[in-house]
Design an enzyme around this catalytic site. Structure first.
Site, PDB file in Angstrom:
ATOM      1  N   HIS A  95      31.572  32.356  37.911  1.00  0.00           N
ATOM      2  CA  HIS A  95      31.821  33.089  39.162  1.00  0.00           C
ATOM      3  C   HIS A  95      30.634  33.045  40.146  1.00  0.00           C
ATOM      4  O   HIS A  95      30.646  32.337  41.144  1.00  0.00           O
ATOM      5  CB  HIS A  95      32.152  34.548  38.831  1.00  0.00           C
ATOM      6  CG  HIS A  95      33.290  34.727  37.891  1.00  0.00           C
ATOM      7  ND1 HIS A  95      34.595  34.450  38.231  1.00  0.00           N
ATOM      8  CD2 HIS A  95      33.315  35.139  36.602  1.00  0.00           C
ATOM      9  CE1 HIS A  95      35.383  34.708  37.203  1.00  0.00           C
ATOM     10  NE2 HIS A  95      34.639  35.122  36.200  1.00  0.00           N
TER      11      HIS A  95
HETATM   12  C1  BDR Z   1      32.593  39.170  38.680  1.00  0.00           C
HETATM   13  O1  BDR Z   1      32.577  40.265  37.768  1.00  0.00           O
HETATM   14  C2  BDR Z   1      31.454  40.197  36.939  1.00  0.00           C
HETATM   15  O2  BDR Z   1      31.812  40.420  35.626  1.00  0.00           O
HETATM   16  C3  BDR Z   1      30.825  38.849  37.166  1.00  0.00           C
HETATM   17  O3  BDR Z   1      29.413  38.944  37.084  1.00  0.00           O
HETATM   18  C4  BDR Z   1      31.267  38.464  38.545  1.00  0.00           C
HETATM   19  O4  BDR Z   1      30.386  38.963  39.520  1.00  0.00           O
HETATM   20  C5  BDR Z   1      33.806  38.312  38.388  1.00  0.00           C
HETATM   21  O5  BDR Z   1      34.980  39.041  38.577  1.00  0.00           O
END
Ligand code: BDR
Ligand code: CA
Length: 313
Positions: A242
């Site tokens: 992500h």
């Molecule tokens: C986001 O949620 C967190 O768990 C990750 O770091 C990322 O920023 C993804 O949905």
């Protein structure tokens, strides 16, 4: 032009890889500071993790600030089920020795933006957007100093990853996301629609580990830990990555395509709270407020990541 950035973050293994990517890209990016926020794990963990990451990268000259310990209105929701108890489970990091700054992270954001030239600073939001939202509430004049807000959050085509309709960062503090999306600054979103295509295959993780430096090895070990939950849940052959997309976009925006459209956040419904309402086909006359990315050049992204982590210790 080289970007001056503040990274607001809740590390988080993928936040960690994003921070390393930024530090490995000094020709394009100058990191002015890290602000930790409560999100994946509580604030005491995220600020400590931010310092651990800077120490691994040998960049203890970059200040770390603690931002908000909870969302604006709601109780904190965390994600230890993905990131482990520390938020950075996987590698064995030493406890950090570099100091945490005394100044509150929200005030660091405000002071930095007030001291900046017009449209000079880029805000990178890798977690719940509590700190930036509070800064905008406390000091609305700071929009003058903002060049762009680039955030990982939201989803449309992919649905949600914490509820059926909400992505984690927006879900945890939807009121903060709403304030940010309405602030009038230039905003770019990297939603799940992009990040779910940026898969950390075994071959790609192997390339990170094979760099052989401690940052490449740490990145591979972090992602090998956090992928477990995703592999089990989605049944895919590899886990999505992500937050590093925010930094990759800054380095090479041509890796991404999307549309400039209206995005709002559902705040009222218990069932769909934190859902991003993405007017992808412009079926309303609501004004466009976001450059909403939808595709990534995934091979290009991983080539960039490997190249940039290779210059770190
Ligand atoms: C986001 O949620 C967190 O768990 C990750 O770091 C990322 O920023 C993804 O949905
Ligand atoms: Ca994050």
């Amino acid at each position: 032009m080289r970007r001056k950035i503040i990274i607001d973050t809740d590390p988080g293994q993928d936040d960690g890889v994003a921070i390393l990517l930024a530090l490995g890209s000094p020709a394009e990016i100058e990191v002015l500071g890290l602000v930790a926020v409560a999100g994946n794990v509580p604030l005491a963990r995220t600020e400590s993790n931010a310092r651990k990451l800077l120490e691994v990268a040998g960049r203890t000259d970059i200040p770390v600030f603690a931002g908000c310990p909870r969302p604006m209105l709601r109780p904190l929701v965390t994600a230890e089920h993905i990131h482990g108890e520390t938020g950075l489970d996987g590698p064995s990091f030493d406890d950090p020795t570099m100091p945490l700054q005394q100044q509150h992270g929200v005030d660091f954001i405000i002071d930095t933006l007030r001291a900046a030239a017009d449209a000079e600073i880029t805000l990178c939001c890798l977690g719940p957007m509590t700190d930036l939202a509070l800064a905008l509430v406390k000091a609305p004049d700071i929009t003058r100093g903002i060049r762009e807000i680039v955030l990982m959050g939201g989803a449309h085509f992919e649905g949600g990853n914490i509820t059926p309709s909400a992505e984690f960062n927006v879900y945890v503090d939807p009121e903060a996301a709403d304030i940010v999306l309405r602030c009038g600054c230039s905003i770019t979103m990297l939603p799940l629609d992009v990040t779910h295509t940026v898969l950390s295959t075994e071959e790609r993780l192997g390339r990170l580990a094979a760099i052989g430096n401690r940052c490449g090895i740490a990145a591979a070990e972090m992602l090998r830990f956090s992928e477990r939950f995703d592999l089990a849940r989605y049944g895919w052959s590899a886990a999505p990555l992500h937050d590093p997309n925010v930094i990759a976009y800054l380095i090479d925006p041509s890796l991404y395509t999307g549309r400039t459209i209206n995005v709002t956040v559902e705040l009222a419904s218990e069932l769909s709270r934190g859902m991003t309402i993405v007017d992808y086909w412009s079926v309303t006359d609501r004004a466009a407020n976001v450059q909403y990315m939808r595709t990534a050049n995934v091979d290009g992204f991983y080539d960039l990541l490997v190249e940039r982590l290779a210059v770190l210790p």
